[in-house]
Enzyme design. Structure first.
Site, PDB file in Angstrom:
ATOM      1  N   LEU A 178       0.870  -1.182   0.000  1.00  0.00           N
ATOM      2  CA  LEU A 178       0.000   0.000   0.000  1.00  0.00           C
ATOM      3  C   LEU A 178       0.904   1.228   0.000  1.00  0.00           C
ATOM      4  O   LEU A 178       1.755   1.378   0.879  1.00  0.00           O
ATOM      5  CB  LEU A 178      -0.876   0.022   1.255  1.00  0.00           C
ATOM      6  CG  LEU A 178      -1.737   1.282   1.386  1.00  0.00           C
ATOM      7  CD1 LEU A 178      -3.020   1.150   0.579  1.00  0.00           C
ATOM      8  CD2 LEU A 178      -2.064   1.574   2.839  1.00  0.00           C
ATOM      9  N   TYR A 221      15.017 -17.781  30.391  1.00  0.00           N
ATOM     10  CA  TYR A 221      15.294 -16.379  30.744  1.00  0.00           C
ATOM     11  C   TYR A 221      16.660 -16.347  31.410  1.00  0.00           C
ATOM     12  O   TYR A 221      16.861 -17.006  32.438  1.00  0.00           O
ATOM     13  CB  TYR A 221      14.255 -15.857  31.741  1.00  0.00           C
ATOM     14  CG  TYR A 221      12.977 -15.391  31.086  1.00  0.00           C
ATOM     15  CD1 TYR A 221      12.929 -14.178  30.411  1.00  0.00           C
ATOM     16  CD2 TYR A 221      11.826 -16.164  31.150  1.00  0.00           C
ATOM     17  CE1 TYR A 221      11.760 -13.747  29.811  1.00  0.00           C
ATOM     18  CE2 TYR A 221      10.654 -15.738  30.548  1.00  0.00           C
ATOM     19  CZ  TYR A 221      10.630 -14.526  29.880  1.00  0.00           C
ATOM     20  OH  TYR A 221       9.476 -14.102  29.290  1.00  0.00           O
ATOM     21  N   GLY A 267       2.616 -14.171  28.188  1.00  0.00           N
ATOM     22  CA  GLY A 267       1.200 -14.543  28.251  1.00  0.00           C
ATOM     23  C   GLY A 267       0.639 -14.986  26.917  1.00  0.00           C
ATOM     24  O   GLY A 267      -0.510 -15.402  26.841  1.00  0.00           O
TER      25      GLY A 267
HETATM   26  C1  LIG Z   1       9.490 -12.482  20.183  1.00  0.00           C
HETATM   27  C2  LIG Z   1       7.992 -12.450  20.070  1.00  0.00           C
HETATM   28  C3  LIG Z   1       7.250 -13.491  20.606  1.00  0.00           C
HETATM   29  C4  LIG Z   1       5.868 -13.474  20.517  1.00  0.00           C
HETATM   30  N1  LIG Z   1       5.164 -14.494  21.071  1.00  0.00           N
HETATM   31  C5  LIG Z   1       3.825 -14.486  20.991  1.00  0.00           C
HETATM   32  C6  LIG Z   1       3.057 -15.564  21.529  1.00  0.00           C
HETATM   33  O1  LIG Z   1       3.587 -16.527  22.085  1.00  0.00           O
HETATM   34  N2  LIG Z   1       1.702 -15.524  21.378  1.00  0.00           N
HETATM   35  C7  LIG Z   1       1.074 -14.495  20.744  1.00  0.00           C
HETATM   36  O2  LIG Z   1      -0.165 -14.516  20.627  1.00  0.00           O
HETATM   37  N3  LIG Z   1       1.778 -13.466  20.235  1.00  0.00           N
HETATM   38  C8  LIG Z   1       3.123 -13.434  20.332  1.00  0.00           C
HETATM   39  N4  LIG Z   1       3.832 -12.413  19.800  1.00  0.00           N
HETATM   40  C9  LIG Z   1       3.118 -11.311  19.137  1.00  0.00           C
HETATM   41  C10 LIG Z   1       2.723 -11.677  17.724  1.00  0.00           C
HETATM   42  O3  LIG Z   1       3.815 -12.182  17.021  1.00  0.00           O
HETATM   43  C11 LIG Z   1       2.151 -10.429  17.045  1.00  0.00           C
HETATM   44  O4  LIG Z   1       1.127  -9.921  17.867  1.00  0.00           O
HETATM   45  C12 LIG Z   1       1.578 -10.757  15.669  1.00  0.00           C
HETATM   46  O5  LIG Z   1       2.584 -11.158  14.776  1.00  0.00           O
HETATM   47  C13 LIG Z   1       0.886  -9.542  15.081  1.00  0.00           C
HETATM   48  O6  LIG Z   1       0.284  -9.917  13.874  1.00  0.00           O
HETATM   49  P1  LIG Z   1      -0.272  -8.806  12.881  1.00  0.00           P
HETATM   50  O7  LIG Z   1      -0.805  -9.544  11.719  1.00  0.00           O
HETATM   51  O8  LIG Z   1      -1.146  -7.865  13.608  1.00  0.00           O
HETATM   52  O9  LIG Z   1       1.014  -7.958  12.479  1.00  0.00           O
HETATM   53  P2  LIG Z   1       2.310  -8.404  11.659  1.00  0.00           P
HETATM   54  O10 LIG Z   1       2.635  -9.824  11.882  1.00  0.00           O
HETATM   55  O11 LIG Z   1       3.348  -7.399  11.982  1.00  0.00           O
HETATM   56  O12 LIG Z   1       1.860  -8.258  10.156  1.00  0.00           O
HETATM   57  C14 LIG Z   1       1.682  -6.994   9.566  1.00  0.00           C
HETATM   58  C15 LIG Z   1       2.001  -7.135   8.102  1.00  0.00           C
HETATM   59  O13 LIG Z   1       1.646  -5.935   7.422  1.00  0.00           O
HETATM   60  C16 LIG Z   1       2.577  -5.738   6.379  1.00  0.00           C
HETATM   61  N5  LIG Z   1       2.545  -4.327   5.979  1.00  0.00           N
HETATM   62  C17 LIG Z   1       2.833  -3.242   6.739  1.00  0.00           C
HETATM   63  N6  LIG Z   1       2.681  -2.118   6.019  1.00  0.00           N
HETATM   64  C18 LIG Z   1       2.292  -2.505   4.775  1.00  0.00           C
HETATM   65  C19 LIG Z   1       1.994  -1.791   3.581  1.00  0.00           C
HETATM   66  N7  LIG Z   1       2.060  -0.445   3.512  1.00  0.00           N
HETATM   67  N8  LIG Z   1       1.635  -2.489   2.486  1.00  0.00           N
HETATM   68  C20 LIG Z   1       1.560  -3.855   2.518  1.00  0.00           C
HETATM   69  N9  LIG Z   1       1.851  -4.582   3.635  1.00  0.00           N
HETATM   70  C21 LIG Z   1       2.206  -3.904   4.741  1.00  0.00           C
HETATM   71  C22 LIG Z   1       3.895  -6.153   6.994  1.00  0.00           C
HETATM   72  O14 LIG Z   1       4.837  -6.477   5.986  1.00  0.00           O
HETATM   73  C23 LIG Z   1       3.490  -7.344   7.838  1.00  0.00           C
HETATM   74  O15 LIG Z   1       3.675  -8.572   7.173  1.00  0.00           O
HETATM   75  C24 LIG Z   1       5.216 -12.395  19.878  1.00  0.00           C
HETATM   76  C25 LIG Z   1       5.962 -11.357  19.328  1.00  0.00           C
HETATM   77  C26 LIG Z   1       7.332 -11.375  19.429  1.00  0.00           C
HETATM   78  C27 LIG Z   1       8.113 -10.239  18.847  1.00  0.00           C
END
Ligand SMILES: Cc1cc2nc3c(=O)[nH]c(=O)nc-3n(C[C@H](O)[C@H](O)[C@H](O)COP(=O)(O)OP(=O)(O)OC[C@H]3O[C@@H](n4cnc5c(N)ncnc54)[C@H](O)[C@@H]3O)c2cc1C
Length: 543
Positions: free
Chosen positions: A142, A221, A322
């Site tokens: 986008l 940890y 969590g």
């Molecule tokens: C180390 C770590 C451990 C975690 N462990 C857990 C866990 O155990 N359990 C849990 O529930 N959650 C966990 N999380 C959190 C979880 O990974 C995130 O909450 C989740 O990935 C968010 O998903 P999302 O689809 O909202 O965002 P994202 O996964 O960030 O996806 C957003 C997407 O949008 C795309 N994008 C952005 N801007 C544009 C644009 N302009 N045009 C086209 N595409 C675009 C990006 O490329 C990306 O692929 C963890 C996070 C981390 C960092």
């Protein structure tokens, strides 16, 4: 710029992470064919979340994905233990089973935790989304958008060709992750503790046998080389992911993490100065071996701006403690999809869409508080929380115009799901039933469409439901408990809080919308009024 190529869709989803892919899947299954654009050429290549909670699994089960997810569980399935120590070789300060307190009993849910790596799950959900008819465009970014009263016009770029074209959508779902580019462009901020930690992540191969002494774990940890360091096995024992905090405020940056320094830090974490370590790219073919992550917490001030909705990390970020981040995003998508579909189909008024923020934002706020408490406890191996985790997962209550309360609201935003009241606004309680020798959950009856669950002596509801649904032009399924389905545990009446002539109306996302404790004088009329109010049919609000 190439010649503009116009594309139309009811819903444009931006972001192909777990929240965006799930939103597109749920919309497609509701009969809305969204376009999804994601700038990366493929789904994620590294796991972040490694455990998906049983509420997410209930949702995916409803979309037929439970078996596929069960078949892709990670090496961590049998070792959900966390340990704490100064170094890996040192004495353990604590060890606990992460899931011991949060596994639902069979009376609470038909599912359990899904121990699948997030990248594996994203691949599965992408496949299901494409098979369901969504138009999924990876490698497409986008660039800009204009949101007006009558729709959203987005300019997107095909990153392979460089060509740009426009997409016209009735609604835009911003699932663009924690950088929240769309929300930021709309000038909508967020509240919360903010960024708490910057972390450098890298992957290395090493034989840690001497330090492990036969032990296994999901996450360690460690206090070395710096408090807050975490070490976890990646895919196989022998390959490890290390996350080391760094301090930009002290002038540190990712550039400080040369390969040599990364190896030294890993030796300090393991507590073995002579350890043989090979850094490997996190993804085959990548030249970059170190990536940065921001750990923090915030919740957007608004979840809706006109025709734009924020879901997943674009709306809220919580620390990984969590396992709430991705799970909360999946539930956002599930909450929003049926509402968008109902409005797009002309069955609901636009005001129904306001209930998305009214329902999901308070959940994110409670979740953030919960995750913050867990974060503070994790390094000490404690986990004191205000609300027990099973209540957080299953027991949050929606309070909005898309729920018709039948009495004073219960105290607090949550209810212990082990003692269900069946009150409107709560997830429909799971009760095992039997249909001609096949065991199924009430949840298996309540998805995709409005569902009326009717008590054993409430036969009149069947005709009433047909009349009300016909006059409102909506799909309404009716199931007669005790007649068509056997309540062999004798739990349904108490769990749903109705009498033998009562009925409960469940929304397409599996939440109780309305109930009648017993048969009213004019059931069709009452049901029709309830449906009209729930679907904001008489509301005048325009986006
Ligand atoms: C180390 C770590 C451990 C975690 N462990 C857990 C866990 O155990 N359990 C849990 O529930 N959650 C966990 N999380 C959190 C979880 O990974 C995130 O909450 C989740 O990935 C968010 O998903 P999302 O689809 O909202 O965002 P994202 O996964 O960030 O996806 C957003 C997407 O949008 C795309 N994008 C952005 N801007 C544009 C644009 N302009 N045009 C086209 N595409 C675009 C990006 O490329 C990306 O692929 C963890 C996070 C981390 C960092």
């Amino acid at each position: 710029m190439t010649e503009p190529d116009h594309h139309r869709t009811a819903v444009l989803v931006v972001g192909g992470g777990i929240a965006g892919l799930s939103a597109a899947l749920f919309l497609a299954r509701q009969g809305v064919r969204p376009i999804l654009v994601e700038r990366h050429p493929s789904t994620a290549l590294l796991p972040q979340a490694r455990a998906f909670n049983p509420r997410s699994m209930e949702i995916y089960r409803a979309f037929g994905l439970a078996e596929a997810i069960g078949g892709r569980t990670s090496i961590l399935t049998d070792l959900p233990e966390m340990i704490g120590a100064d170094t890996l070789a040192g004495q353990e300060r604590f060890r606990f089973d992460l899931l011991a307190q949060v596994r639902p009993p069979a009376t609470l849910s038909p599912t359990d935790w899904g121990m699948i790596d997030q990248d594996e799950l994203e691949r599965l959900v992408r496949g299901a989304t494409e098979r369901s008819g969504a138009d999924v465009r990876f490698g497409t970014e986008l660039v800009s958008f204009v949101s007006a009263d009558d729709g959203v016009t987005a300019t997107v770029r095909d990153l392979a060709s460089g060509g740009e074209y426009r997409i016209h959508a009735d609604y835009l779902v911003a699932a663009d992750g924690n950088r929240a580019g769309i929300r930021t462009r709309l000038g909508i901020g967020a509240d919360g503790p903010g960024v708490l930690l910057h972390v450098a992540n890298y992957v290395f191969d090493a034989d840690l046998g001497a330090a492990l002494r036969g032990r296994r774990f999901l996450l360690a940890y460690l206090d070395q080389p710096r408090a807050g360091t975490t070490l976890s096995p990646l895919r196989e024992f022998g390959r490890w992911a290390l996350a080391v905090p760094y301090r930009p405020e002290a002038g540190e940056s990712l550039d400080d993490f040369s390969e040599r320094r990364c190896a030294e830090l890993a030796r300090l974490a393991v507590g073995d100065p002579g350890l043989d370590i090979t850094l490997v790219p996190p993804v085959p073919g990548w030249t970059r071996k170190v990536t940065g992550t921001r750990i923090g917490g915030w919740v957007a001030h608004r979840y809706r701006a006109g025709r734009v909705f924020f879901v997943g990390d674009a709306a809220h970020v919580v620390p990984p403690s969590g396992s709430y981040g991705a799970n909360t995003g999946i539930a956002d998508a599930h909450n929003l999809a049926w509402k968008l579909a109902a409005v797009v189909r002309g069955q609901a008024g636009d005001a129904l869409l306001d209930s998305y923020e009214d329902e999901r934002r308070p959940v994110a706020q409670v979740t953030l508080e919960q995750a913050m408490r867990l974060l503070h406890g994790r390094h000490e191996g404690t986990g004191a929380t205000a609300v027990d985790d099973l209540t957080m997962i299953f027991g949050y209550r929606y309070d909005s115009a898309a729920v018709l309360a039948d009495g004073p609201a219960p105290d607090g935003p949550v209810e212990d799901p082990r003692k269900p009241s069946g009150h409107p606004g709560l997830r429909a309680p799971h009760v095992w039933l039997d249909r001609a020798g096949t065991r199924l959950s009430t949840l298996d009856l309540c998805h995709d469409a409005f569902t009326l669950l009717v008590g054993p002596d409430g036969a009149e509801w069947t005709t009433a439901a047909r009349t009300a649904a016909g006059s409102c032009g909506v799909d309404l399924r009716t199931h007669h408990i005790g007649v068509e389905l056997t309540d062999f545990e004798d739990r349904w009446l108490a769990a749903y809080g109705v009498t033998r002539t009562g009925a409960t109306l469940v929304r397409p996302d599996g939440f109780v919308a309305w109930r009648a404790g017993d048969l009213p004088r004019h059931p069709a009329q009452e049901l029709r009024q309830a449906l009209r109010r729930l679907l904001a049919r008489d509301a005048r609000h325009q986006p």
